[in-house]
Structures are given as structure tokens and as C-alpha cells.
Scaffold this motif. Structure first.
Motif, PDB file in Angstrom:
ATOM      1  N   GLY A 115       0.714  -1.253  -0.091  1.00 60.34           N
ATOM      2  CA  GLY A 115      -0.103  -0.011  -0.072  1.00 60.34           C
ATOM      3  C   GLY A 115       0.772   1.363   0.112  1.00 60.34           C
ATOM      4  N   ALA A 116       2.310   1.052  -0.142  1.00 59.43           N
ATOM      5  CA  ALA A 116       3.160   2.508  -0.325  1.00 59.43           C
ATOM      6  C   ALA A 116       2.560   2.992  -1.377  1.00 59.43           C
ATOM      7  N   VAL A 117       2.813   4.471  -1.202  1.00 64.07           N
ATOM      8  CA  VAL A 117       2.622   5.423  -2.374  1.00 64.07           C
ATOM      9  C   VAL A 117       3.706   6.151  -2.786  1.00 64.07           C
ATOM     10  N   ASP A 118       3.543   6.841  -3.976  1.00 57.16           N
ATOM     11  CA  ASP A 118       4.683   7.683  -4.483  1.00 57.16           C
ATOM     12  C   ASP A 118       4.347   9.167  -4.131  1.00 57.16           C
ATOM     13  N   GLU A 119       5.138  10.094  -4.659  1.00 59.41           N
ATOM     14  CA  GLU A 119       4.906  11.451  -4.495  1.00 59.41           C
ATOM     15  C   GLU A 119       3.630  11.935  -5.028  1.00 59.41           C
ATOM     16  N   LYS A 120       2.958  11.335  -6.109  1.00 62.85           N
ATOM     17  CA  LYS A 120       1.879  11.584  -6.460  1.00 62.85           C
ATOM     18  C   LYS A 120       0.642  11.047  -5.859  1.00 62.85           C
ATOM     19  N   GLY A 121       0.975  10.125  -4.893  1.00 60.36           N
ATOM     20  CA  GLY A 121      -0.234   9.519  -4.225  1.00 60.36           C
ATOM     21  C   GLY A 121      -0.467   7.992  -4.930  1.00 60.36           C
ATOM     22  N   GLN A 122       0.117   7.578  -5.875  1.00 62.52           N
ATOM     23  CA  GLN A 122      -0.126   6.427  -6.564  1.00 62.52           C
ATOM     24  C   GLN A 122       0.433   5.273  -5.974  1.00 62.52           C
ATOM     25  N   VAL A 123      -0.047   4.152  -6.250  1.00 59.09           N
ATOM     26  CA  VAL A 123       0.521   2.828  -5.532  1.00 59.09           C
ATOM     27  C   VAL A 123       1.854   2.585  -6.001  1.00 59.09           C
ATOM     28  N   ALA A 124       2.868   2.309  -5.245  1.00 57.51           N
ATOM     29  CA  ALA A 124       4.017   2.441  -5.748  1.00 57.51           C
ATOM     30  C   ALA A 124       4.502   0.697  -5.631  1.00 57.51           C
ATOM     31  N   MET A 125       5.106   0.246  -6.597  1.00 58.70           N
ATOM     32  CA  MET A 125       5.528  -1.314  -6.849  1.00 58.70           C
ATOM     33  C   MET A 125       6.909  -1.602  -6.901  1.00 58.70           C
ATOM     34  N   GLY A 126       7.500  -2.348  -6.281  1.00 54.72           N
ATOM     35  CA  GLY A 126       8.723  -2.837  -6.728  1.00 54.72           C
ATOM     36  C   GLY A 126       9.143  -3.570  -7.985  1.00 54.72           C
ATOM     37  N   ARG A 127      10.176  -3.822  -8.490  1.00 54.87           N
ATOM     38  CA  ARG A 127      10.422  -4.554  -9.750  1.00 54.87           C
ATOM     39  C   ARG A 127      10.022  -5.978  -9.352  1.00 54.87           C
ATOM     40  N   PHE A 128       9.077  -6.715 -10.116  1.00 56.26           N
ATOM     41  CA  PHE A 128       8.624  -7.988  -9.927  1.00 56.26           C
ATOM     42  C   PHE A 128       9.271  -9.221 -10.704  1.00 56.26           C
ATOM     43  N   TYR A 129      10.356  -8.708 -11.655  1.00 53.88           N
ATOM     44  CA  TYR A 129      11.321  -9.661 -12.113  1.00 53.88           C
ATOM     45  C   TYR A 129      12.699  -9.502 -11.787  1.00 53.88           C
ATOM     46  N   THR A 130      13.521 -10.651 -12.273  1.00 49.67           N
ATOM     47  CA  THR A 130      14.843 -10.535 -11.867  1.00 49.67           C
ATOM     48  C   THR A 130      15.498 -10.284 -13.264  1.00 49.67           C
ATOM     49  N   ASP A 131      16.976 -10.177 -13.083  1.00 51.04           N
ATOM     50  CA  ASP A 131      17.953 -10.031 -14.095  1.00 51.04           C
ATOM     51  C   ASP A 131      17.777 -11.495 -14.858  1.00 51.04           C
ATOM     52  N   ARG A 132      17.513 -12.454 -14.267  1.00 42.93           N
ATOM     53  CA  ARG A 132      17.296 -13.668 -15.264  1.00 42.93           C
ATOM     54  C   ARG A 132      16.469 -13.788 -16.378  1.00 42.93           C
ATOM     55  N   LEU A 133      15.357 -12.792 -16.071  1.00 44.34           N
ATOM     56  CA  LEU A 133      14.446 -12.619 -17.209  1.00 44.34           C
ATOM     57  C   LEU A 133      14.887 -11.808 -18.210  1.00 44.34           C
ATOM     58  N   VAL A 134      15.579 -10.863 -17.789  1.00 42.54           N
ATOM     59  CA  VAL A 134      16.154  -9.996 -18.718  1.00 42.54           C
ATOM     60  C   VAL A 134      17.375 -10.709 -19.454  1.00 42.54           C
ATOM     61  N   GLU A 135      17.844 -11.818 -18.997  1.00 41.78           N
ATOM     62  CA  GLU A 135      18.937 -12.519 -19.584  1.00 41.78           C
ATOM     63  C   GLU A 135      18.137 -13.193 -20.819  1.00 41.78           C
ATOM     64  N   ALA A 136      16.958 -13.732 -20.663  1.00 37.33           N
ATOM     65  CA  ALA A 136      16.260 -14.384 -21.377  1.00 37.33           C
ATOM     66  C   ALA A 136      15.495 -13.582 -22.559  1.00 37.33           C
ATOM     67  N   LEU A 137      14.951 -12.330 -22.206  1.00 31.64           N
ATOM     68  CA  LEU A 137      14.262 -11.557 -23.065  1.00 31.64           C
ATOM     69  C   LEU A 137      14.924 -10.473 -23.579  1.00 31.64           C
ATOM     70  N   GLY A 138      16.150  -9.981 -22.992  1.00 40.72           N
ATOM     71  CA  GLY A 138      16.617  -8.802 -23.449  1.00 40.72           C
ATOM     72  C   GLY A 138      16.170  -7.684 -22.552  1.00 40.72           C
ATOM     73  N   GLN A 139      16.815  -6.512 -22.746  1.00 41.21           N
ATOM     74  CA  GLN A 139      16.467  -5.178 -21.829  1.00 41.21           C
ATOM     75  C   GLN A 139      14.942  -5.006 -21.976  1.00 41.21           C
ATOM     76  N   PRO A 140      14.317  -4.706 -20.758  1.00 41.30           N
ATOM     77  CA  PRO A 140      12.962  -4.232 -20.609  1.00 41.30           C
ATOM     78  C   PRO A 140      12.584  -2.928 -21.462  1.00 41.30           C
ATOM     79  N   ARG A 141      11.439  -2.812 -21.839  1.00 39.49           N
ATOM     80  CA  ARG A 141      11.038  -1.479 -22.287  1.00 39.49           C
ATOM     81  C   ARG A 141      10.753  -0.345 -21.441  1.00 39.49           C
ATOM     82  N   GLU A 142      11.325   0.645 -21.943  1.00 38.41           N
ATOM     83  CA  GLU A 142      11.252   1.998 -20.902  1.00 38.41           C
ATOM     84  C   GLU A 142       9.781   2.392 -21.074  1.00 38.41           C
ATOM     85  N   ARG A 143       9.125   2.871 -20.040  1.00 41.69           N
ATOM     86  CA  ARG A 143       7.647   3.210 -20.428  1.00 41.69           C
ATOM     87  C   ARG A 143       7.206   4.068 -21.277  1.00 41.69           C
ATOM     88  N   ASN A 144       7.757   5.137 -21.726  1.00 43.91           N
ATOM     89  CA  ASN A 144       7.536   5.955 -22.893  1.00 43.91           C
ATOM     90  C   ASN A 144       8.296   5.740 -24.002  1.00 43.91           C
TER      91      ASN A 144
END
Length: 585
Positions: free
Chosen positions: A249-278
Motif C-alpha cells: 500500500g505504499a504510495v509515491d509522491e503523486k499518491g499512486q500505488v508504488a510497486m517494486g520490480r517483480f522480475y529479476t535479471d534472469r528474465l532480462v537475460e532471457a528476453l533482453g532489456q525491458p522496455r522503458e515506459r515512454n
């Protein structure tokens, strides 16, 4: 008189409901009120005060306070997890005890929130395990009383990610659970984050993006989510990292729900670099979305097939965030023995307040009288005087209709003329979907309508589809798979002969997220679609939620503000019709 206040708090989608003598009188998510932040994790104090006020009750009248959380649930599984990962699990342990203290403190502070003298309160507090509350929210509000299978699945709650149950009469018997670190919800969210949709609650974007891709990552997904005939599912170790704690239930500076990263570097090794949001969406992200969705569907069908062996019936009551995946829901009906589903309008965590309340009614109080949720209109309502004042003060008012017949005929003409119409009527919808009271409507046959609404009104990604609201009696005319889905919970194929004729609601794969509308559950909306059918020959309309990157509008003032700042053409605010100057009456 039994007055049960149910609530969900301390994580996203906080909400409250009020049940009086076994009947639901109101339910609303905190995000619609107060600070109006999507998926708000704030304690639902505005929702609680509003519900009591609308019902003419006070906290002194409440006999039971039911909370959709049980700190004692799955304690052995929690201890075993910590023992296996003493360092990584340390944060989770700290978070567990923090939430326990917060739960106790909140129940004690309800009097302060409602400005009551604690010595005059008489309610009994009831804790209901998260997934049990989910199943109760579906089964106890369904029309089923004979043997029914119950399933809840999501990211996690009370350290479990799935629960299977046998339901009958006024009883729910828990048959099995899946506990962390295995979670279909976390699997889907992790890939959602990888694709670049890293805000809470954006999984629906993956479902919408999936039809644009190919299932090129089938082997990896089969490794990530392992299915076995003797088990529900297991996640591969090393790819996911969402179980190491952090403030729920943690929130960021805008009051939106804050989440940590749910995947590890092992998934990055399998799929490549993750897409940046924008950054631009590429075919790679579309293919990952497709493979993620396909594997989730396979896992869902696997779990429901296994559940049917435990509870051999055609009836199934489902809830949890994963139950909002309408593509999987439709496939479950096609590929498992279950043919009669029930999912209430708020299947995600907001709906657990309902489950906690009705569990208290049936299994704590032992009552057998059932309540069937046939419609979703349990939120706030505002007077015609207030709507009239907003309309008259706007400068856009062109007509106040004398009755409902004049209203629907006028609105249907505006729709058939190709205009985008805001439709604000009665009580607001319970749950995340606009179902005909807080909706933006349009003619589904206009080829440019989808792009127009996405770009000029909703201001969202162009790949996201819009839903068709169809007259229940006409569903078989337009859709290959007919299911009664009043809460828009199933994505089904539109018949081939209608796809080109309904371009604004036909997704790239020929599907639509259908809502069936009947005369009983929403007579005014049914009359509007019927009037549109008489003018256009089409018994359905394009329906999307009345908002613009915000929670669905609640007050008449918010509806007008959204209308004014977007390129919506007209607004039906109750019986008062507003139009932009560029539109002729």
C-alpha cells in the motif's frame, strides 16, 4: 437489525460496503471519493462515511465490522517461507507485523473517523481471509444455492495467491490453496512491468496488446509457469523477485500505488532489456504480451479443469484480480466443463469488502437468506436539483427533457448522428467498469470513432479497444459465443459478418469485451440502446468509462469538467442535455 460494514484496506483498491439484514445497500471504492487517486490504498474513510450517511445510519448502528484480511491465515506457510529465505524474507516479516499493528489500530480508530464516542459503539470485528473473501463475494452474491465451485486467484493476499472451494447453501468449504512464492497474478504483472506498463493495475493493457503479437516465447513461458496434472501451478525459481517484502500500500509522491520490480535479471537475460515506459512499442513487446496471455489462459484452463474434478458441477463462482481477464474467462467456458459462471462487478480487491460482509452474514451469523447482485449500481447518486444547477451554470445547456422517453430518443439521435455522448445517470457503478450509468457512448459503426475517442477524449494508447454494450436479447446476432455478462467480464468473438460493420468495437483479433444489458438491471440504458437500434439498425453501442486518466467521475461537477476539457460532443446529465457550440441541437 444486523448492520454489517465491510471494508478492504492497507493495499490498493480500498473500498467499503454496507449490508443491512442480508441486503446490500451500497458499495463504493475510495478512489471515487476523497483525493480521487486510481487504485487508492488509503483507508476508505470517505467511502465509509458516505455509505453510512446515505443509509441514514451511524457507526453506533453497526453490529459487525468485517475486514477482508486475516493476519493469522497461512501462518505455517509464512514461517516455512522465512525459514527457507531468512535474509530475503526479512522485509516481508517486518511488513507482516506492521500490517498487523495497522489493522488493530484502524479498528480502534473507526470511532474517530466517524466522530463517534467509542463507549457507545457495539460492533463485533470479524477478519476474513483474503481469498475466502474473494470467493464469498462471488458465491454469496450469485443466484447459486446448489453445489458450486469457487475459485479466487490474483497476485497475493494473506500470503496465498489462489484458493479453491466447494460452495453450497450458506457454506463455503475451502479445498486447497496455493501460497507464495507461486502466483499467476505476479507472473502476469512481472511481464506487464517488463513490457513497460509499470504502474499498478495495468495488466489489462497486456491483454489488449496481445492480439497484435505472435506466440514466439511459448517455450520460455512454459518454463516460467509450470503446469502438472497433479498440481495447480508453480513458478520457475530465479525469474521473479516480488516476495522479498516492501511496504504494502505504499504510495509515491503523486499518491499512486508504488510497486517494486517483480522480475529479476534472469528474465532480462532471457528476453533482453525491458522496455522503458515512454519508449515506442515494438513487435517484440507485442509478441511477449501474446505469449504471456496465452500461457496465462492455459494455466487458467488447467486450474479450472482440475477444480471441476474436485467439484463436479457446471456452476462456478470466480473472483480475484486474475478473474478480470475477460479473454481467459471466455476460454474457460469454451474449454472446461463449467458452463454457468458468476463473477460480481468488482472481482478485484475492492470486491473483498463484499465478501467479508456476506461471509459474516452467512457463516458468522448463520443466516440463510440470500442476496443476488443482478446489477452494479450501488454507488453514490446525486439529486436532479444538483445536476440542473451544474447544467444551467455551464453555458452548454440546450434542453431539459420532460421524461425518460424524450431523453433516450434525443440521446439516441445524437449517437446515430455520430456524436460522442457522455451518459451520467442514477447511482454509479460498483467495480472498475462503466456499465451504463457513468459511460461515454458512441456509434460503433463509425470507422474513425475508436481513434477519435482514444486520441481526443480518453487520451490513451491507440491499441486499446472499446467495449460493446449489447441488448441481452440480441447478443446472439452479433457474437459467436453467447454468455450473460452484465458486468463486462468476457471477451468473445464478434460474428464475421458484423466485424466490418462494427469497427469501433471490434478488436484486431475480431473480439469484443461484451456487456449484456437487460430491461431489469438497467431499464434506462436498455431503452437507450433500443432507441438507437430503431434509428441505426444496430442493437449495441460503444461504451467506455466516463473519465480521462482519472477514476471514473462521481459528481455532476466532475462529469461536466470532463466533458468541458475533452472533445466530447454532448453530455446527458440526468435529463439535462449539454452540447458544445460546434454541435447543432
Amino acid at each position: 437489525m444486523a448492520v454489517i460494514l465491510g471494508f478492504n484496506a492497507f493495499h490498493a483498491d480500498s473500498a467499503a460496503c454496507l449490508v443491512v439484514d442480508g441486503k446490500l445497500v451500497g458499495a463504493v471504492a475510495e478512489e471515487r471519493l476523497g483525493a480521487r487517486i486510481k487504485h487508492s490504498p488509503a483507508f476508505p474513510e470517505h467511502a465509509i462515511r458516505r455509505l453510512l450517511s446515505d443509509a441514514g445510519l451511524t457507526l453506533r448502528d453497526v453490529t459487525h465490522v468485517a475486514m477482508a484480511r486475516d493476519p493469522k491465515a497461512n501462518y505455517a506457510a509464512k514461517l516455512a517461507y522465512v525459514a527457507q529465505r531468512p535474509l530475503k524474507a526479512a522485509g516481508a516479516v517486518v511488513e507482516h507485523f506492521r500490517r498487523n499493528r495497522e489493522t488493530k489500530g484502524t479498528l480502534e480508530s473507526l470511532a474517530e473517523i466517524c466522530e463517534e464516542d467509542p463507549s457507545r459503539l457495539r460492533f463485533e470485528a470479524v477478519n476474513v481471509e483474503h481469498h475466502l473473501a474473494h470467493i464469498a463475494s462471488a458465491y454469496f452474491l450469485s443466484p447459486f444455492e446448489t453445489v458450486t465451485a469457487g475459485l479466487s486467484y490474483d497476485g497475493s493476499g494473506d500470503f496465498a495467491s489462489m484458493m479453491a472451494a466447494r460452495c453450497e447453501g450458506n457454506r463455503i468449504e475451502i479445498l486447497d490453496r496455493v501460497t507464495l512464492p507461486d502466483s499467476l497474478g505476479f507472473f502476469y504483472t512481472a511481464l506487464c512491468q517488463f513490457i513497460g506498463f509499470d504502474r499498478y493495475g495495468e495488466e489489462y493493457k497486456v491483454m489488449g496488446l496481445a492480439p497484435y503479437g505472435q506466440d514466439l516465447h511459448r517455450d520460455l513461458m512454459a518454463e516460467l509457469v509450470r503446469l502438472d496434472r497433479n498440481d495447480w501451478f508453480r513458478l520457475a525459481s530465479g525469474y521473479f523477485g516480488m516476495h522479498e517484502g516492501g511496504e504494502s500500500g505504499a504510495v509515491d509522491e503523486k499518491g499512486q500505488v508504488a510497486m517494486g520490480r517483480f522480475y529479476t535479471d534472469r528474465l532480462v537475460e532471457a528476453l533482453g532489456q525491458p522496455r522503458e515506459r515512454n519508449s515506442p512499442l515494438t513487435q517484440r513487446e507485442k509478441d511477449i504480451a501474446r505469449s504471456t496471455q496465452v500461457r496465462f489462459e492455459e494455466a487458467a484452463v488447467h486450474c479450472l479443469t482440475r477444480l471441476h474434478k474436485l467439484v463436479p458441477t457446471g456452476q462456478v463462482a470466480m473472483a480475484g484480480g486474475c478473474a478480470l481477464n475477460g479473454v481467459a474467462n471466455a476460454r474457460i467456458l469454451r474449454e472446461t466443463p463449467f458452463d454457468t459462471p458468476y463473477l460480481q462487478a468488482a472481482a478485484s480487491d475492492d470486491g473483498t469488502c463484499l465478501g467479508a460482509a456476506f461471509y459474516t452474514w452467512h457463516q458468522v451469523l448463520g443466516r440463510t437468506e440470500r442476496f443476488h447482485m443482478k446489477h452494479a449500481f450501488w454507488g453514490p447518486e446525486y439529486s436532479d436539483e444538483r445536476m440542473r444547477a451544474v447544467a444551467e451554470g455551464s453555458g452548454f445547456l440546450v434542453k431539459s427533457c420532460v421524461d425518460d422517453e424524450e431523453l433516450v430518443e434525443t440521446a439516441a439521435r445524437l449517437l446515430s448522428d455520430g456524436l460522442v455522448v457522455g451518459w451520467y445517470q442514477g447511482r454509479s457503478e460498483w467495480g472498475p467498469r462503466a456499465l451504463g450509468n457513468r459511460s461515454i457512448l458512441a456509434d460503433p459503426s463509425v470507422p474513425t470513432m475508436k481513434d477519435t475517442i482514444n486520441a481526443k477524449i480518453k487520451r490513451r494508447e491507440s491499441f486499446r479497444p472499446f467495449a460493446p454494450s449489447v441488448l441481452k436479447e440480441d447478443a446472439g446476432i452479433y457474437f459467436e459465443q453467447v454468455v450473460d455478462t452484465p458486468f463486462m467480464m468476457h471477451v468473445v468473438k464478434i460474428r464475421p459478418e458484423w466485424r466490418d460493420r462494427l469497427p469501433a468495437v471490434t478488436h484486431v483479433d475480431g473480439t469484443g469485451r461484451m456487456q449484456t444489458v437487460d430491461r431489469e438491471s438497467n431499464p434506462l440504458y436498455h431503452r437507450l440502446i433500443s432507441a438507437f437500434k430503431r434509428k441505426s439498425g444496430i442493437g449495441l453501442v460503444l461504451n467506455t468509462s466516463f473519465n480521462e486518466n482519472e477514476p471514473v467521475v462521481d459528481t455532476p461537477e466532475q462529469a461536466y469538467a470532463c466533458f468541458e476539457r475533452t472533445d466530447m460532443d454532448a453530455l446527458c446529465l440526468g435529463r439535462h442535455i449539454l452540447m458544445k457550440p460546434r454541435v447543432s441541437p
